[in-house]
Design a protein around this motif. Structure first.
Motif, PDB file in Angstrom:
ATOM      1  N   VAL A 124      15.224  -2.670  -6.161  1.00 37.45           N
ATOM      2  CA  VAL A 124      14.367  -1.956  -5.850  1.00 37.45           C
ATOM      3  C   VAL A 124      13.934  -0.860  -6.655  1.00 37.45           C
ATOM      4  O   VAL A 124      13.948   0.039  -6.304  1.00 37.45           O
ATOM      5  CB  VAL A 124      14.809  -2.029  -4.272  1.00 37.45           C
ATOM      6  N   GLN A 125      12.553  -1.511  -6.745  1.00 32.32           N
ATOM      7  CA  GLN A 125      11.687  -0.119  -7.666  1.00 32.32           C
ATOM      8  C   GLN A 125      10.742   0.020  -6.566  1.00 32.32           C
ATOM      9  O   GLN A 125       9.146  -1.272  -6.781  1.00 32.32           O
ATOM     10  CB  GLN A 125      11.270  -0.878  -8.651  1.00 32.32           C
ATOM     11  N   VAL A 126      10.850   0.664  -5.732  1.00 31.99           N
ATOM     12  CA  VAL A 126       9.902   1.656  -4.606  1.00 31.99           C
ATOM     13  C   VAL A 126       8.286   2.023  -5.604  1.00 31.99           C
ATOM     14  O   VAL A 126       7.499   1.727  -5.424  1.00 31.99           O
ATOM     15  CB  VAL A 126      10.393   2.716  -4.060  1.00 31.99           C
ATOM     16  N   ASP A 127       8.616   3.386  -6.261  1.00 36.74           N
ATOM     17  CA  ASP A 127       7.813   3.233  -7.542  1.00 36.74           C
ATOM     18  C   ASP A 127       7.367   2.423  -8.700  1.00 36.74           C
ATOM     19  O   ASP A 127       8.461   2.209  -9.808  1.00 36.74           O
ATOM     20  CB  ASP A 127       7.529   4.832  -7.722  1.00 36.74           C
ATOM     21  N   CYS A 128       6.222   2.416  -9.277  1.00 32.74           N
ATOM     22  CA  CYS A 128       5.749   1.757 -10.530  1.00 32.74           C
ATOM     23  C   CYS A 128       6.830   2.081 -11.735  1.00 32.74           C
ATOM     24  O   CYS A 128       6.612   3.020 -11.618  1.00 32.74           O
ATOM     25  CB  CYS A 128       4.528   1.271 -10.721  1.00 32.74           C
ATOM     26  N   PRO A 170       1.020  -1.246  -0.375  1.00 27.35           N
ATOM     27  CA  PRO A 170       0.043   0.025   0.373  1.00 27.35           C
ATOM     28  C   PRO A 170       0.486   1.030   0.003  1.00 27.35           C
ATOM     29  O   PRO A 170       1.610   1.626   0.422  1.00 27.35           O
ATOM     30  CB  PRO A 170      -1.036   0.028   1.490  1.00 27.35           C
ATOM     31  N   LEU A 171       0.212   1.881   0.027  1.00 24.78           N
ATOM     32  CA  LEU A 171       1.180   3.534  -0.917  1.00 24.78           C
ATOM     33  C   LEU A 171       1.401   4.174   0.687  1.00 24.78           C
ATOM     34  O   LEU A 171       2.732   5.111   0.193  1.00 24.78           O
ATOM     35  CB  LEU A 171       0.152   4.543  -1.694  1.00 24.78           C
ATOM     36  N   GLU A 172       1.187   3.903   1.913  1.00 23.27           N
ATOM     37  CA  GLU A 172       1.485   4.784   3.020  1.00 23.27           C
ATOM     38  C   GLU A 172       2.051   3.615   3.690  1.00 23.27           C
ATOM     39  O   GLU A 172       2.654   4.112   5.025  1.00 23.27           O
ATOM     40  CB  GLU A 172      -0.371   4.196   4.102  1.00 23.27           C
ATOM     41  N   GLN A 173       2.546   2.595   3.187  1.00 21.72           N
ATOM     42  CA  GLN A 173       3.801   1.717   4.205  1.00 21.72           C
ATOM     43  C   GLN A 173       4.687   1.510   3.048  1.00 21.72           C
ATOM     44  O   GLN A 173       5.472   0.412   3.114  1.00 21.72           O
ATOM     45  CB  GLN A 173       3.116   0.308   3.878  1.00 21.72           C
ATOM     46  N   LYS A 174       4.898   2.118   1.857  1.00 21.14           N
ATOM     47  CA  LYS A 174       5.662   2.021   0.988  1.00 21.14           C
ATOM     48  C   LYS A 174       7.431   2.361   1.290  1.00 21.14           C
ATOM     49  O   LYS A 174       8.609   1.497   2.079  1.00 21.14           O
ATOM     50  CB  LYS A 174       6.312   2.954   0.210  1.00 21.14           C
ATOM     51  N   LEU A 175       7.577   3.790   3.175  1.00 21.76           N
ATOM     52  CA  LEU A 175       8.635   3.910   3.612  1.00 21.76           C
ATOM     53  C   LEU A 175       9.291   2.882   4.020  1.00 21.76           C
ATOM     54  O   LEU A 175      10.520   2.919   4.545  1.00 21.76           O
ATOM     55  CB  LEU A 175       8.623   5.621   3.834  1.00 21.76           C
ATOM     56  N   ASP A 176       8.043   3.061   5.074  1.00 21.60           N
ATOM     57  CA  ASP A 176       8.335   0.998   5.891  1.00 21.60           C
ATOM     58  C   ASP A 176       8.721   0.024   5.489  1.00 21.60           C
ATOM     59  O   ASP A 176       9.776  -0.534   6.142  1.00 21.60           O
ATOM     60  CB  ASP A 176       6.882   0.742   6.802  1.00 21.60           C
ATOM     61  N   MET A 177       8.290  -0.004   4.680  1.00 24.44           N
ATOM     62  CA  MET A 177       8.887  -1.533   3.157  1.00 24.44           C
ATOM     63  C   MET A 177      10.102  -1.177   3.148  1.00 24.44           C
ATOM     64  O   MET A 177      11.049  -2.453   3.310  1.00 24.44           O
ATOM     65  CB  MET A 177       7.819  -1.750   2.660  1.00 24.44           C
ATOM     66  N   LEU A 178      10.344  -0.329   2.865  1.00 22.80           N
ATOM     67  CA  LEU A 178      11.672   0.407   2.030  1.00 22.80           C
ATOM     68  C   LEU A 178      12.641   0.296   3.312  1.00 22.80           C
ATOM     69  O   LEU A 178      13.877  -0.284   3.274  1.00 22.80           O
ATOM     70  CB  LEU A 178      11.984   1.628   1.560  1.00 22.80           C
ATOM     71  N   TRP A 179      12.077   0.636   3.992  1.00 27.21           N
ATOM     72  CA  TRP A 179      13.881   0.289   5.609  1.00 27.21           C
ATOM     73  C   TRP A 179      13.277  -0.233   5.998  1.00 27.21           C
ATOM     74  O   TRP A 179      14.663  -1.382   6.349  1.00 27.21           O
ATOM     75  CB  TRP A 179      12.936   1.832   6.738  1.00 27.21           C
ATOM     76  N   SER A 180      12.477  -1.404   5.753  1.00 29.70           N
ATOM     77  CA  SER A 180      12.406  -2.476   6.448  1.00 29.70           C
ATOM     78  C   SER A 180      13.371  -3.002   5.852  1.00 29.70           C
ATOM     79  O   SER A 180      14.743  -4.115   6.341  1.00 29.70           O
ATOM     80  CB  SER A 180      10.997  -3.339   6.919  1.00 29.70           C
TER      81      SER A 180
END
Length: 558
Positions: free
Chosen positions: A250-254, A158-168
Motif C-alpha cells: 500500500v503506497q499511501v504517499d506517492c 484526497p489528502l484529508e482522507q488518506k488516514l481514513d482510507m488506510l485505516w479502513s
C-alpha cells in the motif's frame, strides 16, 4: 551445486541463465531484470565459484569480494550467504562515498552490477565502475516492467482522507500481510503510534532509517514470520525479500518517480508468487498515473467504495488531546510531509500549493495548523515576483500565525476496532458497486462529524449586531458607583444643565472627540452617542423604572 540443491534451487531464472556464462568467464556485467527475478543468485554464484573453487581464497588472503547493497536490511540478507557488508547507494547523499570506495578498488577486477531499474544513477555508476560490460537485459521485450503476477491498482484519495482510507483498508484485510509505504520517518512514527492505540485487530510494526540497525533487523525478521502491518519508508523498498509472503503493498504517499514505484511494488509477487498493490493519489498527483503507463506499468485505475470508509479523524483528535507527545509527533509528521512535497523536483506531480493544508491538519486530529515557514517564504517569493495569488495561496499565506478549529458538535459514535472477517476486496472495499442497495449495512459506525471550521487570526471578523453590549461603570463626585442604567433614558428625562455642568467641567478646553456611531442600529439615520445616550439624575429613577428602561433598551437593539 550441493548448496543450491539443499536450498531448493534446482532451476535457473532468465537473468541467471543469461548472465552466469559471462560472469563465470570474468566479464563485467550490467544486468537488468524485474524485481523478484533472481538477481541475487546471479552474482552470488559467480562470487562463490571464483573465490572458493577457482582462486582457493582463504581468510589469510584478506578481502576478496565487496558487495554493495541499497539498504542495510538487504546487506544483512546477503550476509547470511556471503558475510557481506553494505550501505545505501545511488542516492545523491551517498555518491561521494561510493566514488571513494570504487577509487580504492584494484584496477584489475570483475564488477557485476544488477538492478531492477536502469535509471540515470545506475548508468552513471556503470560508466564509473565497469569496463566494457556485457549488458544483460532479459525483460526488455516484455509488455510490462513489473512482475506478471502482480495486480496493481490506483485510486484518487484526497489528502484529508488518506488516514481514513488506510485505516479502513487495514480493517478490511486483517488476515493479510501488508507493507505500507509513507514518505518520511516522522509519518511512519505517527501513524504507527496512533493506529497502535486504536488497536485495529492485527499486529503493527514500523521500520525507518532512524532506527538502530539491530532493531531494524528484528522488525524485518518478525514481519517475515507472521501476518502483520509494517509501516515503512523507502528503506524497505530496495531488494528485500520477505519470504515471498507480502500480500499487499500500500503506497499511501506517492513515490518520487517511476523507479521508486517499481521498487516498492517489487516487495510482493516475487519469483513465482502472486501479489497485489494499491497506490493512493491525491487529485493533484494524477500525472503520476500517466508516467507509470508510459513506463509500461499496468496500473488499473479504480474508484474507492466510500460506503465502507471508516473515519478516524475524530478518534485521532481525542487521542491528541490526551497525549501531548503524540500531538507533537503529529505536528512533525504534518510538517515533514508537506516539506517532502515542497522539495520534490517533479513539479508536474508534486505541487504543495494545490494541497488542502487546513483540512489535512484537521484529518490528523490537530487542533491548530502548525507553522509552515518554508511555505510562507514561497508565498512571499510569489508576491515579490508579481505573481497573482489564488485563494488557496492566500489561505496558506495566513497559516504561519496558527489557526484555531472549533468542532461544530454533531453526534459522535465509537469506531469498531475489534477483529472481524476479511472483506471481499475487489467487490467490497476497493471497487465501488453501482448496484449496491442503499439500505445495506455499512461498516461506518462512527457518527457523522460535521466539517471543522477555522478562524484565521489575520482575517477580519464580522460584527454580530445582536450580541449583548458591555456595561460602563459610572462614579459620582464622591467616588460612589452609580446604578448601571442611570445613564439610560429617553430624551424627555434628560437634564441638559446637568449634562453641560458635568461634561463641561471634565472636557475643559480639550478638543471634543469625534462622536461614535452605533453599529447595532437598524436605521441609517447616523445618530450618535450624544443623541441617544443622555445623562439623567439617578435619584429620580426608581428600580422599577430602571427595569422598564432596560427592557426598552433591549427591544431597541433587535
Amino acid at each position: 551445486m550441493d548448496g543450491l540443491k539443499k536450498s531448493d534451487y534446482v532451476s535457473m531464472t532468465e537473468i541467471q541463465r543469461a548472465s552466469l556464462p559471462h560472469a563465470l568467464c570474468g566479464r563485467d556485467i550490467l544486468g537488468a531484470a524485474k524485481t523478484g527475478s533472481g538477481k541475487t543468485l546471479a552474482f552470488v554464484i559467480p562470487v562463490l565459484e571464483k573465490l572458493h573453487r577457482e582462486w582457493r581464497w582463504g581468510h589469510e588472503d584478506g578481502v576478496g569480494c565487496i558487495i554493495i547493497s541499497p539498504t542495510r536490511e538487504l546487506a544483512g540478507q546477503l550476509f547470511d550467504v556471503l558475510k557481506a557488508l553494505g550501505d545505501r547507494i545511488l542516492d545523491v547523499g551517498f555518491k561521494k562515498t561510493l566514488n571513494a570506495i570504487i577509487s580504492q578498488l584494484p584496477k584489475h577486477r570483475q564488477t557485476l552490477l544488477f538492478s531492477a531499474t536502469q535509471t540515470k544513477s545506475v548508468q552513471d555508476l556503470a560508466r564509473l565502475s565497469l569496463k566494457d560490460p556485457e549488458y544483460v537485459g532479459v525483460h526488455e521485450k516484455s509488455t510490462t516492467s513489473t512482475p506478471d503476477r502482480l495486480q496493481q491498482t490506483a485510486m484518487i484519495v484526497p489528502l484529508e482522507q488518506k488516514l481514513d482510507m488506510l485505516w479502513s483498508f487495514i480493517k478490511a484485510h486483517l488476515n493479510s500481510k501488508i507493507l505500507v509505504f509513507l514518505s518520511s520517518c516522522k509519518q511512519v512514527k505517527f501513524v504507527f503510534e496512533a493506529f497502535k492505540k486504536l488497536r485495529p485487530g492485527i499486529p503493527l510494526k514500523c521500520l525507518h532509517g532512524k532506527m538502530k540497525q539491530g532493531k531494524r533487523m528484528v522488525i524485518y525478521s518478525q514481519f517475515c514470520e507472521k501476518r502483520s502491518v509494517l509501516f515503512s519508508t523507502d528503506v524497505a523498498s530496495r531488494g528485500l525479500d520477505f519470504n515471498k509472503a507480502v500480500d499487499w503493498v500500500v503506497q499511501v504517499d506517492c513515490p518520487e518517480d517511476v523507479a521508486s514505484y517499481i521498487h516498492r511494488v517489487g516487495r510482493t509477487a516475487r519469483y513465482a508468487s502472486v501479489g497485489r498493490s494499491v497506490l493512493f493519489l491525491t487529485p493533484s498527483e494524477m500525472k503520476m498515473l500517466e508516467k507509470l503507463q508510459e513506463a509500461k506499468v499496468p496500473v488499473q485505475f479504480i474508484k474507492a467504495n466510500n460506503k465502507r470508509l471508516q473515519p478516524v479523524s475524530g478518534l485521532l483528535s481525542a487521542l491528541l488531546v490526551k497525549d501531548s507527545d503524540l500531538q507533537d509527533l503529529a505536528k512533525k509528521a504534518f510538517v515533514t510531509y508537506l516539506r517532502s512535497i515542497h522539495i520534490q523536483k517533479d513539479k508536474e506531480v508534486f505541487d504543495v500549493m494545490k494541497l488542502p493544508i487546513d483540512e489535512f491538519s484537521a484529518s490528523m486530529g490537530l487542533p491548530m495548523t502548525p507553522k509552515l515557514r518554508f511555505l510562507n517564504q514561497k508565498i512571499k517569493g510569489k508576491k515579490m515576483s508579481g505573481i497573482q495569488l489564488d485563494n488557496a495561496d492566500k489561505d496558506i499565506a495566513n497559516l504561519p500565525t496558527g489557526s484555531f478549529r472549533e468542532d461544530l458538535g454533531g453526534p459522535r459514535g465509537k469506531l469498531d476496532i475489534g477483529d472481524h472477517e476479511e472483506a471481499d476486496v475487489e467487490k467490497g472495499f476497493l471497487l465501488s458497486k453501482d448496484g449496491e442497495h442503499e439500505g445495506e449495512a455499512k461498516a461506518i459506525e462512527l457518527g457523522p462529524i460535521l466539517p471543522a471550521t477555522r478562524v484565521l487570526k489575520k482575517k477580519k471578523l464580522k460584527i454580530n449586531i445582536h450580541r449583548p453590549v458591555g456595561t460602563r461603570v459610572v462614579f459620582d463626585e464622591e467616588g460612589n458607583t452609580l446604578p448601571p442604567l442611570a445613564r439610560v433614558a429617553d430624551a424627555k428625562n434628560v437634564d441638559n444643565s446637568s449634562l453641560l455642568d458635568q461634561e463641561g467641567e471634565r472636557m475643559g478646553d480639550r478638543k471634543r472627540k469625534r462622536p461614535k456611531i452605533y453599529f447595532d442600529s437598524d436605521s441609517d439615520d447616523g445618530k450618535t452617542i450624544e443623541d441617544r445616550d443622555k445623562l439623567v439624575k439617578t435619584d429620580s429613577i426608581s428600580l422599577s423604572e430602571q427595569e422598564a428602561l432596560a427592557l426598552k433598551l433591549l427591544s431597541s437593539m433587535h
